[in-house]
Design a protein around this motif. Structure first.
Motif, PDB file in Angstrom:
ATOM      1  N   ASP A   1      -9.059  25.707  19.822  1.00 36.15           N
ATOM      2  CA  ASP A   1      -7.968  26.000  18.906  1.00 36.15           C
ATOM      3  C   ASP A   1      -7.622  24.750  18.114  1.00 36.15           C
ATOM      4  OD1 ASP A   1      -7.756  28.619  19.841  1.00 36.15           O
ATOM      5  OD2 ASP A   1      -6.444  27.997  21.492  1.00 36.15           O
ATOM      6  N   LEU A   2      -7.386  24.922  16.821  1.00 33.64           N
ATOM      7  CA  LEU A   2      -7.073  23.774  15.974  1.00 33.64           C
ATOM      8  C   LEU A   2      -5.843  23.023  16.470  1.00 33.64           C
ATOM      9  CD1 LEU A   2      -7.650  25.281  12.398  1.00 33.64           C
ATOM     10  CD2 LEU A   2      -9.181  23.818  13.701  1.00 33.64           C
ATOM     11  N   GLU A   3      -4.856  23.791  16.966  1.00 36.98           N
ATOM     12  CA  GLU A   3      -3.606  23.165  17.382  1.00 36.98           C
ATOM     13  C   GLU A   3      -3.714  22.439  18.718  1.00 36.98           C
ATOM     14  OE1 GLU A   3      -3.403  27.562  18.542  1.00 36.98           O
ATOM     15  OE2 GLU A   3      -4.143  26.329  16.879  1.00 36.98           O
ATOM     16  N   ASP A   4      -4.833  22.607  19.440  1.00 35.98           N
ATOM     17  CA  ASP A   4      -5.062  21.877  20.689  1.00 35.98           C
ATOM     18  C   ASP A   4      -5.548  20.479  20.321  1.00 35.98           C
ATOM     19  OD1 ASP A   4      -5.441  21.141  23.296  1.00 35.98           O
ATOM     20  OD2 ASP A   4      -7.380  22.152  23.493  1.00 35.98           O
ATOM     21  N   MET A   5      -4.620  19.635  19.938  1.00 31.98           N
ATOM     22  CA  MET A   5      -4.965  18.382  19.266  1.00 31.98           C
ATOM     23  C   MET A   5      -5.671  17.397  20.202  1.00 31.98           C
ATOM     24  SD  MET A   5      -1.602  17.928  16.856  1.00 31.98           S
ATOM     25  CE  MET A   5      -2.389  16.757  15.738  1.00 31.98           C
ATOM     26  N   VAL A   6      -6.620  16.666  19.621  1.00 31.13           N
ATOM     27  CA  VAL A   6      -7.471  15.737  20.368  1.00 31.13           C
ATOM     28  C   VAL A   6      -6.830  14.357  20.398  1.00 31.13           C
ATOM     29  CG1 VAL A   6      -9.739  14.637  20.452  1.00 31.13           C
ATOM     30  CG2 VAL A   6      -9.529  17.023  19.714  1.00 31.13           C
ATOM     31  N   SER A   7      -6.843  13.740  21.574  1.00 29.86           N
ATOM     32  CA  SER A   7      -6.270  12.406  21.740  1.00 29.86           C
ATOM     33  C   SER A   7      -7.300  11.329  21.380  1.00 29.86           C
ATOM     34  CB  SER A   7      -5.800  12.216  23.180  1.00 29.86           C
ATOM     35  OG  SER A   7      -5.395  10.885  23.398  1.00 29.86           O
ATOM     36  N   LEU A   8      -6.844  10.328  20.651  1.00 25.10           N
ATOM     37  CA  LEU A   8      -7.668   9.151  20.350  1.00 25.10           C
ATOM     38  C   LEU A   8      -6.915   7.922  20.827  1.00 25.10           C
ATOM     39  CD1 LEU A   8     -10.208   7.955  18.968  1.00 25.10           C
ATOM     40  CD2 LEU A   8      -8.820   7.716  16.901  1.00 25.10           C
TER      41      LEU A   8
ATOM     42  N   ALA B   1     -11.508   5.183  21.958  1.00 23.89           N
ATOM     43  CA  ALA B   1     -12.026   5.939  23.101  1.00 23.89           C
ATOM     44  C   ALA B   1     -11.562   7.389  23.007  1.00 23.89           C
ATOM     45  CB  ALA B   1     -11.552   5.317  24.421  1.00 23.89           C
ATOM     46  N   ARG B   2     -12.431   8.282  23.417  1.00 27.32           N
ATOM     47  CA  ARG B   2     -12.115   9.704  23.508  1.00 27.32           C
ATOM     48  C   ARG B   2     -12.689  10.236  24.806  1.00 27.32           C
ATOM     49  NH1 ARG B   2     -16.689  12.650  23.153  1.00 27.32           N
ATOM     50  NH2 ARG B   2     -18.418  11.972  21.824  1.00 27.32           N
ATOM     51  N   ARG B   3     -12.372  11.479  25.121  1.00 26.07           N
ATOM     52  CA  ARG B   3     -12.884  12.106  26.325  1.00 26.07           C
ATOM     53  C   ARG B   3     -14.040  13.032  25.986  1.00 26.07           C
ATOM     54  NH1 ARG B   3      -9.771  10.747  30.313  1.00 26.07           N
ATOM     55  NH2 ARG B   3     -10.585  12.318  31.752  1.00 26.07           N
TER      56      ARG B   3
ATOM     57  N   HIS C   1     -15.641  -6.079  14.905  1.00 24.17           N
ATOM     58  CA  HIS C   1     -16.458  -5.134  15.659  1.00 24.17           C
ATOM     59  C   HIS C   1     -15.669  -3.836  15.860  1.00 24.17           C
ATOM     60  CE1 HIS C   1     -19.032  -8.566  17.068  1.00 24.17           C
ATOM     61  NE2 HIS C   1     -19.951  -7.619  16.965  1.00 24.17           N
ATOM     62  N   TRP C   2     -16.389  -2.736  15.775  1.00 19.98           N
ATOM     63  CA  TRP C   2     -15.793  -1.438  16.120  1.00 19.98           C
ATOM     64  C   TRP C   2     -16.674  -0.785  17.176  1.00 19.98           C
ATOM     65  CZ3 TRP C   2     -16.112   3.642  12.815  1.00 19.98           C
ATOM     66  CH2 TRP C   2     -15.456   4.677  13.497  1.00 19.98           C
ATOM     67  N   VAL C   3     -16.091  -0.559  18.353  1.00 18.98           N
ATOM     68  CA  VAL C   3     -16.798   0.071  19.458  1.00 18.98           C
ATOM     69  C   VAL C   3     -16.112   1.401  19.773  1.00 18.98           C
ATOM     70  CG1 VAL C   3     -17.542  -0.138  21.854  1.00 18.98           C
ATOM     71  CG2 VAL C   3     -17.464  -2.163  20.385  1.00 18.98           C
ATOM     72  N   HIS C   4     -16.905   2.458  19.788  1.00 24.94           N
ATOM     73  CA  HIS C   4     -16.376   3.789  20.093  1.00 24.94           C
ATOM     74  C   HIS C   4     -16.958   4.244  21.425  1.00 24.94           C
ATOM     75  CE1 HIS C   4     -14.389   7.486  19.364  1.00 24.94           C
ATOM     76  NE2 HIS C   4     -15.467   8.212  19.120  1.00 24.94           N
ATOM     77  N   LEU C   5     -16.079   4.643  22.364  1.00 23.54           N
ATOM     78  CA  LEU C   5     -16.483   4.930  23.738  1.00 23.54           C
ATOM     79  C   LEU C   5     -16.075   6.335  24.162  1.00 23.54           C
ATOM     80  CD1 LEU C   5     -15.110   1.643  25.334  1.00 23.54           C
ATOM     81  CD2 LEU C   5     -17.506   2.076  24.779  1.00 23.54           C
ATOM     82  N   GLN C   6     -16.776   6.822  25.191  1.00 26.12           N
ATOM     83  CA  GLN C   6     -16.327   7.996  25.934  1.00 26.12           C
ATOM     84  C   GLN C   6     -15.720   7.481  27.224  1.00 26.12           C
ATOM     85  OE1 GLN C   6     -19.057  11.354  26.354  1.00 26.12           O
ATOM     86  NE2 GLN C   6     -18.271  11.699  28.426  1.00 26.12           N
ATOM     87  N   SER C   7     -14.426   7.732  27.404  1.00 25.87           N
ATOM     88  CA  SER C   7     -13.686   7.028  28.451  1.00 25.87           C
ATOM     89  C   SER C   7     -13.676   7.730  29.799  1.00 25.87           C
ATOM     90  CB  SER C   7     -12.238   6.821  27.991  1.00 25.87           C
ATOM     91  OG  SER C   7     -11.595   8.075  27.800  1.00 25.87           O
ATOM     92  N   ASP C   8     -14.258   8.935  29.906  1.00 23.17           N
ATOM     93  CA  ASP C   8     -14.172   9.655  31.179  1.00 23.17           C
ATOM     94  C   ASP C   8     -15.524   9.800  31.875  1.00 23.17           C
ATOM     95  OD1 ASP C   8     -15.161  11.305  29.250  1.00 23.17           O
ATOM     96  OD2 ASP C   8     -14.013  13.074  29.828  1.00 23.17           O
ATOM     97  N   THR C   9     -16.501   8.986  31.519  1.00 20.52           N
ATOM     98  CA  THR C   9     -17.751   8.969  32.272  1.00 20.52           C
ATOM     99  C   THR C   9     -17.537   8.158  33.553  1.00 20.52           C
ATOM    100  OG1 THR C   9     -18.509   7.011  31.071  1.00 20.52           O
ATOM    101  CG2 THR C   9     -19.154   9.148  30.187  1.00 20.52           C
TER     102      THR C   9
END
Length: 329
Positions: free
Chosen positions: A102-109, A121-123, A44-52
């Protein structure tokens, strides 16, 4: 909590839930079936938004422990990998392609996985396009058949996006180097490239170490997968080296630009100094003969001005010739 409210909780935080069987076929999955009954084949692969506000309830409904829920909901993350609740928790960073970012403002996963489950999970407003790339690949029928291959696929997509930025920086610097004639207006562009390379490197260096730690967790990877993970780790290390080189190249170009500007300013001051040297004695003569006092020679002679002007011209030519002889010009 009623079933209706519970369903709302899941839907508000859940981005998608997929099941990939042992043949690589992909289908939507109910979140209530993720851990019960236990999956024996596929994953299973579950993708979430973790800051709701209800993200915690959503993750608890998935059967995750409090420790994993805390880890997936962390406000600030830095790339790392560690064992957690019979699985692996890994934080990664990817290029930020979101609008007005900005591209360099890297996104956390944030990722937690074991043999048959992957939770990512992402924000809010921090989408990672590499995750969508992985989903598109799975839905196209080219699905990894186990979680280790899926993690390698996801890391590979993140690395490919990073590669685009590193190569773009290299192309920009190569364009500056090939021009040969830097302008004052290029200073801002070079400073921007230095800041961009430093910002991306800030997360790539620990991300390289995180992948190296993941490589040591042989429990989840066979020999072929471990080899591929080592290759991805080497790619991250190479990107870090390329960014260090890009920063150095930008600094060299900035130094060259500063030297060129200083040289131009020095040449202008040099020319002004020569002009001043020529006109200084001429100004002295005009000052002397321009005094409004009695007794000045030539005040009664109508040819006095011609004599003075000729003398000044001869003096200027003599000084110019002397400068040429001394090779000052």
């Amino acid at each position: 909590m009623s079933d209706q409210n519970q369903h709302t909780v899941v839907q508000s935080s859940l981005i998608w839930s997929l099941f990939v069987d042992e043949k690589g076929d992909c289908s939507d999955a109910k979140t209530t079936d993720i851990f019960t009954p236990e999956v024996t084949a596929g994953y299973h692969w579950v993708h979430l938004q973790s800051d709701t506000p209800d993200a915690w309830d959503t993750m608890k409904n998935l059967g995750l422990s409090d420790v994993i829920c805390d880890s997936l909901s962390a406000l600030e993350t830095r790339p790392r990998a560690l064992f957690q609740d019979n699985g692996v928790l890994i934080y990664l960073r990817g290029i930020n392609y979101n609008p007005d970012s900005d591209l360099e403002d890297m996104v956390s996963l944030r990722i937690w996985f074991n043999q048959h489950h992957v939770i990512t999970a992402r924000r809010k407003d921090r989408k990672l396009f590499s995750v969508q790339d992985a989903r598109n690949m799975i839905e196209s029928g080219d699905s990894p058949t186990d979680t280790a291959d899926f993690i390698l696929l996801l890391i590979g997509k993140i690395a490919s996006r990073i590669s685009e930025v590193v190569e773009a920086l290299d192309d920009e610097l190569s364009a500056f180097e090939s021009e040969g004639g830097l302008e004052s207006s290029d200073r801002y562009a070079l400073s921007l490239m230095r800041r961009k390379s430093a910002a991306v490197r800030r997360y790539l260096a620990p991300q390289r170490d995180a992948l190296d730690s993941l490589f040591r967790m042989a429990k989840f990877f066979n020999q072929e997968q471990a080899f591929e993970l080592r290759d991805l780790t080497d790619r991250m290390a190479r990107y870090v080296e390329d960014l260090d080189l890009a920063k150095e190249r930008a600094m060299v170009l900035q130094d060259e630009l500063r030297n060129r500007i200083a040289e131009q300013q020095g040449m202008r001051m040099y020319v002004l100094s020569l002009v001043t040297a020529i006109f200084l004695p001429l100004s002295f003569l005009t000052g002397i003969f321009g005094m409004n006092v009695a007794g000045l020679p030539g005040t009664e002679n109508p040819e006095a001005f011609n004599y003075l002007a000729t003398s000044m011209l001869v003096l200027a030519i003599f000084m110019l010739a002397a400068m040429l002889w001394k090779k000052w010009l």
